[in-house]
Design a protein around this motif. Sequence first.
Motif, PDB file in Angstrom:
ATOM      1  N   LEU A   1       0.894 -15.389 -64.159  1.00 56.82           N
ATOM      2  CA  LEU A   1       2.062 -15.385 -65.050  1.00 56.82           C
ATOM      3  C   LEU A   1       1.640 -15.568 -66.509  1.00 56.82           C
ATOM      4  CD1 LEU A   1       4.556 -17.489 -62.899  1.00 56.82           C
ATOM      5  CD2 LEU A   1       4.118 -15.032 -62.836  1.00 56.82           C
ATOM      6  N   ARG A   2       0.759 -14.701 -66.956  1.00 54.93           N
ATOM      7  CA  ARG A   2       0.245 -14.770 -68.321  1.00 54.93           C
ATOM      8  C   ARG A   2       1.363 -14.795 -69.362  1.00 54.93           C
ATOM      9  NH1 ARG A   2      -3.901 -11.091 -71.846  1.00 54.93           N
ATOM     10  NH2 ARG A   2      -2.802 -11.468 -73.786  1.00 54.93           N
ATOM     11  N   SER A   3       2.501 -14.151 -69.058  1.00 50.21           N
ATOM     12  CA  SER A   3       3.591 -14.058 -70.029  1.00 50.21           C
ATOM     13  C   SER A   3       4.075 -15.430 -70.492  1.00 50.21           C
ATOM     14  CB  SER A   3       4.758 -13.274 -69.434  1.00 50.21           C
ATOM     15  OG  SER A   3       5.261 -13.927 -68.274  1.00 50.21           O
ATOM     16  N   VAL A   4       3.929 -16.450 -69.641  1.00 50.58           N
ATOM     17  CA  VAL A   4       4.339 -17.811 -70.020  1.00 50.58           C
ATOM     18  C   VAL A   4       3.550 -18.271 -71.246  1.00 50.58           C
ATOM     19  CG1 VAL A   4       4.336 -20.232 -69.290  1.00 50.58           C
ATOM     20  CG2 VAL A   4       5.073 -18.439 -67.697  1.00 50.58           C
ATOM     21  N   PHE A   5       2.267 -17.945 -71.283  1.00 50.24           N
ATOM     22  CA  PHE A   5       1.416 -18.395 -72.390  1.00 50.24           C
ATOM     23  C   PHE A   5       1.508 -17.459 -73.593  1.00 50.24           C
ATOM     24  CE2 PHE A   5      -0.096 -20.163 -68.469  1.00 50.24           C
ATOM     25  CZ  PHE A   5      -0.133 -21.514 -68.808  1.00 50.24           C
TER      26      PHE A   5
ATOM     27  N   HIS B   1       4.428  -7.589 -48.397  1.00 53.93           N
ATOM     28  CA  HIS B   1       4.386  -7.458 -49.852  1.00 53.93           C
ATOM     29  C   HIS B   1       5.803  -7.269 -50.404  1.00 53.93           C
ATOM     30  CE1 HIS B   1       2.778  -6.122 -53.792  1.00 53.93           C
ATOM     31  NE2 HIS B   1       3.826  -5.307 -53.764  1.00 53.93           N
ATOM     32  N   GLU B   2       6.582  -6.415 -49.751  1.00 58.93           N
ATOM     33  CA  GLU B   2       7.952  -6.170 -50.214  1.00 58.93           C
ATOM     34  C   GLU B   2       8.813  -7.422 -50.073  1.00 58.93           C
ATOM     35  OE1 GLU B   2       9.017  -2.890 -47.791  1.00 58.93           O
ATOM     36  OE2 GLU B   2       7.867  -1.411 -48.961  1.00 58.93           O
ATOM     37  N   LEU B   3       8.644  -8.148 -48.953  1.00 58.47           N
ATOM     38  CA  LEU B   3       9.381  -9.401 -48.764  1.00 58.47           C
ATOM     39  C   LEU B   3       9.011 -10.405 -49.854  1.00 58.47           C
ATOM     40  CD1 LEU B   3      11.049 -11.491 -47.159  1.00 58.47           C
ATOM     41  CD2 LEU B   3       9.001 -11.911 -45.770  1.00 58.47           C
ATOM     42  N   SER B   4       7.724 -10.551 -50.121  1.00 56.22           N
ATOM     43  CA  SER B   4       7.265 -11.491 -51.145  1.00 56.22           C
ATOM     44  C   SER B   4       7.845 -11.135 -52.509  1.00 56.22           C
ATOM     45  CB  SER B   4       5.734 -11.483 -51.186  1.00 56.22           C
ATOM     46  OG  SER B   4       5.248 -12.338 -52.193  1.00 56.22           O
ATOM     47  N   ALA B   5       7.849  -9.848 -52.851  1.00 56.50           N
ATOM     48  CA  ALA B   5       8.370  -9.422 -54.149  1.00 56.50           C
ATOM     49  C   ALA B   5       9.863  -9.719 -54.266  1.00 56.50           C
ATOM     50  CB  ALA B   5       8.106  -7.934 -54.349  1.00 56.50           C
ATOM     51  N   ARG B   6      10.613  -9.510 -53.178  1.00 53.76           N
ATOM     52  CA  ARG B   6      12.049  -9.792 -53.219  1.00 53.76           C
ATOM     53  C   ARG B   6      12.319 -11.293 -53.328  1.00 53.76           C
ATOM     54  NH1 ARG B   6      13.540  -5.536 -48.365  1.00 53.76           N
ATOM     55  NH2 ARG B   6      13.477  -3.646 -49.649  1.00 53.76           N
ATOM     56  N   LEU B   7      11.527 -12.090 -52.616  1.00 51.14           N
ATOM     57  CA  LEU B   7      11.668 -13.546 -52.748  1.00 51.14           C
ATOM     58  C   LEU B   7      11.380 -13.980 -54.175  1.00 51.14           C
ATOM     59  CD1 LEU B   7       9.942 -14.746 -49.448  1.00 51.14           C
ATOM     60  CD2 LEU B   7      12.328 -15.175 -50.092  1.00 51.14           C
ATOM     61  N   TYR B   8      10.314 -13.422 -54.753  1.00 51.18           N
ATOM     62  CA  TYR B   8       9.964 -13.777 -56.128  1.00 51.18           C
ATOM     63  C   TYR B   8      11.104 -13.430 -57.077  1.00 51.18           C
ATOM     64  CZ  TYR B   8       7.448 -14.098 -60.521  1.00 51.18           C
ATOM     65  OH  TYR B   8       7.075 -14.441 -61.801  1.00 51.18           O
ATOM     66  N   ASP B   9      11.657 -12.237 -56.946  1.00 51.97           N
ATOM     67  CA  ASP B   9      12.747 -11.821 -57.830  1.00 51.97           C
ATOM     68  C   ASP B   9      13.975 -12.720 -57.668  1.00 51.97           C
ATOM     69  OD1 ASP B   9      11.221  -9.776 -58.841  1.00 51.97           O
ATOM     70  OD2 ASP B   9      12.081  -8.231 -57.533  1.00 51.97           O
TER      71      ASP B   9
ATOM     72  N   LEU C   1       6.404 -16.149 -51.591  1.00 55.20           N
ATOM     73  CA  LEU C   1       6.549 -15.493 -52.903  1.00 55.20           C
ATOM     74  C   LEU C   1       5.312 -15.668 -53.788  1.00 55.20           C
ATOM     75  CD1 LEU C   1       7.140 -17.813 -55.284  1.00 55.20           C
ATOM     76  CD2 LEU C   1       9.388 -17.816 -54.257  1.00 55.20           C
ATOM     77  N   ILE C   2       4.442 -16.620 -53.449  1.00 51.63           N
ATOM     78  CA  ILE C   2       3.239 -16.833 -54.257  1.00 51.63           C
ATOM     79  C   ILE C   2       2.368 -15.582 -54.264  1.00 51.63           C
ATOM     80  CG2 ILE C   2       1.118 -18.201 -54.478  1.00 51.63           C
ATOM     81  CD1 ILE C   2       2.651 -20.590 -53.404  1.00 51.63           C
ATOM     82  N   TRP C   3       2.377 -14.838 -53.149  1.00 51.08           N
ATOM     83  CA  TRP C   3       1.600 -13.603 -53.143  1.00 51.08           C
ATOM     84  C   TRP C   3       2.093 -12.649 -54.235  1.00 51.08           C
ATOM     85  CZ3 TRP C   3      -2.409 -10.791 -52.730  1.00 51.08           C
ATOM     86  CH2 TRP C   3      -2.294  -9.399 -52.774  1.00 51.08           C
ATOM     87  N   ALA C   4       3.403 -12.543 -54.419  1.00 52.08           N
ATOM     88  CA  ALA C   4       3.951 -11.643 -55.441  1.00 52.08           C
ATOM     89  C   ALA C   4       3.514 -12.075 -56.834  1.00 52.08           C
ATOM     90  CB  ALA C   4       5.469 -11.596 -55.350  1.00 52.08           C
ATOM     91  N   ALA C   5       3.446 -13.391 -57.074  1.00 48.29           N
ATOM     92  CA  ALA C   5       2.997 -13.880 -58.383  1.00 48.29           C
ATOM     93  C   ALA C   5       1.549 -13.475 -58.625  1.00 48.29           C
ATOM     94  CB  ALA C   5       3.156 -15.389 -58.461  1.00 48.29           C
ATOM     95  N   GLU C   6       0.699 -13.603 -57.600  1.00 50.56           N
ATOM     96  CA  GLU C   6      -0.698 -13.210 -57.755  1.00 50.56           C
ATOM     97  C   GLU C   6      -0.841 -11.700 -57.897  1.00 50.56           C
ATOM     98  OE1 GLU C   6      -3.551 -14.722 -54.999  1.00 50.56           O
ATOM     99  OE2 GLU C   6      -3.716 -16.571 -56.156  1.00 50.56           O
TER     100      GLU C   6
END
Length: 495
Positions: A63-67, A130-138, A212-217
């Motif tokens: 999550l580089r955007s935070v910095f 991967h799709e499940l992780s991305a939806r959880l992240y969103d 969802l941590i996979w989606a962040a990575e």
Amino acid sequence: MRQIVPKVVVVGAGMGGLASAIRLARAGCEVTLVEARDAPGGRMRALPSVAGPVDAGPTVLTLRSVFDDIFESCGQKLDDHLTLLPQPLLARHWWLDGSTLDLTTDLEANVEAVAAFAGTPEGERFRRFHELSARLYDAFDRPMMRAAKPDTRAIARAALKEPGIWPALLPGMTLDRLLRLCFRDPRLRQLFGRYATYVGGTPYASPGVLALIWAAEAQGVWAVEGGMHRLALALARLAEDQGVTIRYNAPVARILRQKGRASGVQLADGHSLHADHVVFNGDPAALLAGLLGDGPKDAVPEDRIHPRSLSAWVWSYAARAEGQPLVHHNVFFADDPRREFGPIAAGQMPEDATLYICAEDRAGGQVPDGPERFEIIMNGPPGRPARPEDFAQCRSRTFDRLRQFGLTFDPVPGEANLTPPAGFAKLFPGSQGSIYGLSPHGALASLKRPLARTALPGLWLAGGGAHPGAGVPMAALSGRHAAEAIVTDLASRSR
């Protein structure tokens, strides 16, 4: 009429403390940041080695955007202060049967890699995961991680729009149970189950939503050129550029309280710093334990601090490595996860540990000619006192085990290179050695972390022990939440 400038004291120069200090200074506050040690970073610390300072804390930056946002809020660019190296190869994973799996930021490449590793059906199951992780992240990003307070209604609305994520949200759905629904190959369940340890839990008791941590990575992982501790140094310089006064070697003995409000701090040398607001960037458990005086003892409820998350045994050293093609991030898996997490739950060292290795100097894709810097992490229980046999036992369970994988180090590090759970307890008072604050076990654990605002007016929390939780970007976001809450409070009191 002379304008009164609000005074703020920030206790602790970790990610949360630095992020809050920068934003408060930009908002016009007079900010003094006091740090017990001689350098910034908190848990983002480094130890000396023959190859230079070697990280002894966090190694993964997501999550580089935070910095980017922190520097942009000051009219500057992160890239002008720090070199971040994108890591297209997220990690190399190893099993003792000789199998390996590389995961990258490329979805199709990952599907092919998983198919070659575990069969075509598992490749397609990985795509669905991967799709499940991305939806959880969103669903959880804005209403949970980016929000100053978890917005359960927004999370519920997002979930209603995405029926595909409902299985991960069912009561009693642990990460391990979810992964058993997603994968047939036990190695893949073991790999993604490890994400529970990112926030200090086990896959058998942490909620399935941690998938969802996979989606962040997968969005990207960066390395900091020179080591993660350079990020803390860059933020400290930015803070000073914004007018923050940083005082190192200045441990706090007490948080002062006057007329029912936090009114400043008293340093260990007896000097007092008075303030309109105090930001505490330490483990909230230290407040409850009375380690900062009686004034803030009731500032945070106990159920938002206990039970504690995992600790670790952490090696930080320089050596020559031979036998395996290490990349920047490497994971050598245990044969049986139950023999890892079972002993940890009983307060013991893992009998069969998964070992994470950061080959710090390989972030640029090159293999150094000579000694290079390494950090090895083995999960452990919080609250474990130091025991005479721990060093020899840990050394054997780390380096004898890696020798079975064909990986050797010369020299093998000594006791000075090891930080055990008791060492973390000493470094971070009140923590009991826990690295991640409140345990993530239980479906509602993520909703129970203390918020920036405490029960004591004028006292605020920032850091990995507060909402939104553990991890470098999460700690920085907590600093933003604290700063914005203080600015809102100042405006309200002014009106």
